[in-house]
Design an enzyme around this catalytic site. Structure first.
Site, PDB file in Angstrom:
ATOM      1  N   HIS A 121       3.770   6.967   0.056  1.00 41.18           N
ATOM      2  CA  HIS A 121       4.071   6.886   1.489  1.00 41.18           C
ATOM      3  C   HIS A 121       2.854   7.354   2.278  1.00 41.18           C
ATOM      4  O   HIS A 121       2.176   8.323   1.898  1.00 41.18           O
ATOM      5  CB  HIS A 121       5.294   7.742   1.822  1.00 41.18           C
ATOM      6  N   GLU A 123       2.473   9.035   4.933  1.00 36.98           N
ATOM      7  CA  GLU A 123       2.456  10.450   5.347  1.00 36.98           C
ATOM      8  C   GLU A 123       2.053  11.356   4.175  1.00 36.98           C
ATOM      9  O   GLU A 123       1.281  12.311   4.347  1.00 36.98           O
ATOM     10  CB  GLU A 123       3.839  10.853   5.873  1.00 36.98           C
ATOM     11  N   THR A 158       8.133  14.938   5.891  1.00 43.36           N
ATOM     12  CA  THR A 158       8.988  15.353   7.008  1.00 43.36           C
ATOM     13  C   THR A 158      10.350  14.644   7.053  1.00 43.36           C
ATOM     14  O   THR A 158      11.278  15.140   7.682  1.00 43.36           O
ATOM     15  CB  THR A 158       8.282  15.087   8.356  1.00 43.36           C
TER      16      THR A 158
HETATM   17  S1  SF4 Z   1       9.703  13.751  14.734  1.00 52.29           S
HETATM   18 FE1  SF4 Z   1       9.834  13.698  12.493  1.00 52.29          FE
HETATM   19  S2  SF4 Z   1      10.308  11.571  11.963  1.00 52.29           S
HETATM   20 FE2  SF4 Z   1       9.573  11.604  14.081  1.00 52.29          FE
HETATM   21  S3  SF4 Z   1       7.384  11.172  13.901  1.00 52.29           S
HETATM   22 FE3  SF4 Z   1       7.653  13.394  13.958  1.00 52.29          FE
HETATM   23  S4  SF4 Z   1       7.746  14.009  11.819  1.00 52.29           S
HETATM   24 FE4  SF4 Z   1       8.073  11.806  11.879  1.00 52.29          FE
END
Ligand code: SF4
Length: 298
Positions: A121, A123, A158
């Site tokens: 991924h 990220e 995340t």
């Molecule tokens: S709030 Fe969470 S899901 Fe949304 S861009 Fe940021 S890290 Fe990613």
């Protein structure tokens, strides 16, 4: 048919801010986004319609300004891009920055880095590309294959479900009782809210519709979470994917959506239900009328 929305659903602030930055920047000059800004084809099509280029490789960038997506990127990747003479604009979500900083601190303090997430991924690659040694784990089998270290420093992508993350951290602790295991919870708040709201929604629904891109990790995680509490769950990208037969005998249909799904996509799905619910209600009324006629032939 009763249609209910999850208490928290749809686009998070990180994605909204990244889209706003891309649109604003594109007003002042040509812009290329490196990678998919969000894993949602509808949003990407909208950005292309504004003249914004989306490229997967630095070599394909055809503008002076290039944007890093909300998923973030490694320092190495950003330096390589700057070395091409390009202006690098960061739309990295602040909560992804938190994950990067947490990981860097663990490494500085001598912990062996372990990231809970998907190895390929974008990220996760942004987190690992600056590291020498590291492990990425997604399931119990990955934990089982970890080598013993005196100190493990664990963070997560995340958008991973926090319950799963905690379970894997516990497994690491059990597998290496002699090791120090430090865990920093980097699952973002919008993901936690959407996951918790999805559980509540699935418990109340006969059928759940999860709206999100085919490659959206958090959308896939929402589907899996809902399936634990409701056997009839359908993942759609847009209202055009919905099928009437999915909702036969359903009294309550729950709607939730991933963090890259725009509000318009959610509204369209809800509207679709109004169009099938009306004919269904009309059908019921017609059936009722027939019964009344049968009993009152005069
Ligand atoms: S709030 Fe969470 S899901 Fe949304 S861009 Fe940021 S890290 Fe990613």
């Amino acid at each position: 048919m009763n249609i209910i929305r999850a208490e928290h659903l749809g686009m998070c602030f990180g994605v909204k801010d990244a889209i706003a930055l891309a649109l604003e920047t594109a007003k002042h000059g040509p812009l290329t986004i490196l990678g998919d800004l969000v894993h949602n084809e509808t949003v990407l099509t909208g950005l292309r319609a504004e003249g914004i280029r989306i490229e997967q490789k630095p070599a394909a960038i055809g503008t002076q300004t290039v944007m890093i997506t909300a998923h973030g990127a490694s320092e190495r990747r950003k330096s390589e891009t700057r070395a091409l003479g390009l202006n690098v604009l960061e739309a990295t979500c602040p909560l992804v920055h938190v994950a990067h900083r947490s990981l860097a601190k663990l490494v500085r303090e001598g912990f062996h880095p372990v990231i809970i997430g998907k190895r390929d991924h974008v990220e996760v690659r942004g987190m690992t590309e600056d590291l020498g040694e590291f492990d990425v784990v997604l399931g119990e089998e990955d934990v089982a294959s970890l080598r013993e270290r005196p100190r493990f420093g664990v963070v997560s992508q995340t958008t991973q479900p926090v319950e799963k993350v905690r379970r894997l951290v516990q497994l690491i602790r059990e597998q290496f009782p002699q090791s120090e295991v430090r865990f920093v919870d980097t699952v973002c708040q919008p993901t936690k809210q959407r996951q918790n709201a999805a559980i509540e929604l699935a418990k109340q629904s006969d059928v759940v519709v999860v709206i999100g891109g085919a490659h959206s990790n958090n959308t896939h995680e929402l589907v899996k979470t809902c399936l634990r509490f409701c056997p009839r769950v359908h993942h759609v990208q847009t209202a055009a994917d919905l099928r009437e037969e999915w909702f036969h005998n359903a009294n309550t249909v729950g709607i939730t959506a991933g963090t890259s799904t725009p509000d318009a996509g959610i509204n369209e799905v809800e509207l679709w239900f109004k169009t099938i619910a009306v004919p269904a209600a009309a059908q019921t009324n017609r059936t009722k009328e027939k019964h009344e006629l049968a009993f009152h032939p005069a």
